[in-house]
Design a protein around this motif. Structure first.
Motif, PDB file in Angstrom:
ATOM      1  N   GLU A  20       0.827  -1.205   0.000  1.00 10.09           N
ATOM      2  CA  GLU A  20       0.000   0.000   0.000  1.00 10.09           C
ATOM      3  C   GLU A  20       0.858   1.252   0.000  1.00 10.09           C
ATOM      4  N   LEU A  21       1.933   1.230   0.786  1.00  2.00           N
ATOM      5  CA  LEU A  21       2.834   2.385   0.814  1.00  2.00           C
ATOM      6  C   LEU A  21       3.429   2.627  -0.568  1.00  2.00           C
ATOM      7  N   VAL A  22       3.869   1.575  -1.211  1.00  2.47           N
ATOM      8  CA  VAL A  22       4.444   1.706  -2.554  1.00  2.47           C
ATOM      9  C   VAL A  22       3.405   2.255  -3.523  1.00  2.47           C
ATOM     10  N   ALA A  23       2.192   1.737  -3.454  1.00  2.00           N
ATOM     11  CA  ALA A  23       1.136   2.191  -4.364  1.00  2.00           C
ATOM     12  C   ALA A  23       0.827   3.673  -4.155  1.00  2.00           C
ATOM     13  N   LEU A  28       1.165   9.459  -5.681  1.00  2.00           N
ATOM     14  CA  LEU A  28       1.478  10.840  -5.314  1.00  2.00           C
ATOM     15  C   LEU A  28       2.750  11.357  -5.982  1.00  2.00           C
ATOM     16  N   GLY A  29       3.407  10.511  -6.737  1.00  2.00           N
ATOM     17  CA  GLY A  29       4.635  10.940  -7.393  1.00  2.00           C
ATOM     18  C   GLY A  29       5.808  11.089  -6.440  1.00  2.00           C
ATOM     19  N   ARG A  53      11.299  -2.141  -7.061  1.00  2.00           N
ATOM     20  CA  ARG A  53      11.936  -2.050  -8.384  1.00  2.00           C
ATOM     21  C   ARG A  53      10.885  -1.900  -9.476  1.00  2.00           C
ATOM     22  N   ASP A  54       9.825  -2.699  -9.395  1.00  2.00           N
ATOM     23  CA  ASP A  54       8.764  -2.625 -10.410  1.00  2.00           C
ATOM     24  C   ASP A  54       8.042  -1.284 -10.362  1.00  2.00           C
ATOM     25  N   ALA A  55       7.982  -0.689  -9.171  1.00  2.00           N
ATOM     26  CA  ALA A  55       7.335   0.623  -9.022  1.00  2.00           C
ATOM     27  C   ALA A  55       8.274   1.769  -9.397  1.00  2.00           C
ATOM     28  N   GLU A 255      -3.592   9.461   4.312  1.00  2.00           N
ATOM     29  CA  GLU A 255      -3.778  10.876   4.660  1.00  2.00           C
ATOM     30  C   GLU A 255      -2.498  11.457   5.253  1.00  2.00           C
ATOM     31  N   VAL A 256      -1.858  10.687   6.140  1.00  2.00           N
ATOM     32  CA  VAL A 256      -0.609  11.151   6.758  1.00  2.00           C
ATOM     33  C   VAL A 256       0.484  11.307   5.705  1.00  2.00           C
ATOM     34  N   LEU A 257       0.527  10.393   4.752  1.00  2.00           N
ATOM     35  CA  LEU A 257       1.530  10.468   3.701  1.00  2.00           C
ATOM     36  C   LEU A 257       1.355  11.743   2.877  1.00  2.00           C
TER      37      LEU A 257
END
Length: 267
Positions: A20-23, A28-29, A53-55, A255-257
């Motif tokens: 989820e963090l990666v997504a 958000l770029g 790596r894929d992201a 939201e925090v991110l």
């Protein structure tokens, strides 16, 4: 400071599982991510490496190696170096360790730390991983890190090639030290700033003091001045936001991110 240099440390939003963090970073770029060994191991090192790596995310650091004053440090730190290399990051952050059991001798603890880094540095260098000594605020000297100032960290790092051992400049731990600006310049001139991390200082500190890192712009630190100081020292790498904060962890991670990214841009 270019927003493309923003990196979010995994602990800032530890409530988000790694996928989820990666997504959300992709959405958000956000180009960079600092990883922690425990959740990475839980997910699987190779799986985590493939995910980032894929992201097309840059792994800016892996945290943490160190605790050199504890038994078993060498095996654990060699594993940490191997994990950093597998994840594609060139920087392993070291939280060096506090006093050995039964000791009250801080200089001796720092000597142990320096000797241990001397053992680990060639191993890390062979694998393309730099060791980044992070000085921690003196309130952590007894149990987490006998290296409390940037000068102390540099005294150890300067025994080794800059491409092997450098330092972390973390505003939360260093903002109080009037000697730190000169040490930042010294580290920058030698190419030893291997990571720059942001967090704010808010009081009162929580029980246990560990999880008191404030969101950027909410506390006492002049973060804009620190960014300018590190920039003047010649550091052009990622800028990682690392927050340990129970109130932030209790909120929605996405939201925090987003809030953290906006706070970084404001700084």
């Amino acid at each position: 400071m270019n927003p493309d240099r923003f990196s979010v440390n995994q602990m800032t939003v530890k409530q988000l599982p790694l996928p989820e963090l990666v997504a959300h970073c992709v959405r958000l770029g956000i180009p960079g991510i600092g990883l922690w060994r425990e959740p990475v191991r839980e997910y699987g090192v190779e799986a985590a490496a493939a995910l980032v790596r894929d992201a097309e995310l840059t792994v800016t650091t892996l945290c943490r190696g160190g605790f050199f004053t504890r038994e078993g440090w060498e095996e654990d730190n060699r594993a940490a170096v191997d994990e950093a290399a597998a994840l594609g990051t060139d920087t392993l952050v070291l939280v060096s360790g506090g006093l050995p059991p039964g000791s009250r001798d801080l200089p001796a603890a720092r000597a142990l730390i320096a000797d241990a880094i001397g053992v680990l540095a060639p191993y890390a260098g062979e694998r393309g991983v730099r060791l980044a000594i992070e000085p921690l605020h003196p309130m952590y000297a007894s149990d987490r890190c006998a290296v409390s100032t940037l000068d102390q960290a540099l005294e150890i790092a300067e025994r080794f090639p800059a491409e092997q051992v450098g330092v972390v400049v973390d505003t939360y731990h260093l903002w109080w030290d009037e000697r730190a600006p000169a040490a930042v310049a010294r580290a920058g001139a030698a190419g030893r700033i291997h990571s720059f991390q942001l967090a704010d200082w808010t009081t009162p500190l929580p029980a246990g003091v560990l999880n008191g890192r404030g969101q950027l712009g909410t506390g006492a630190i002049d973060l804009t001045a620190w960014a300018a100081l590190v920039e003047k020292a010649g550091y052009t790498g990622p800028v990682e936001v690392e927050l340990f904060n129970d109130a932030l962890w209790a909120r929605d991670g996405a939201e925090v991110l987003e809030e953290t990214r906006e706070a970084f841009l404001a700084v």
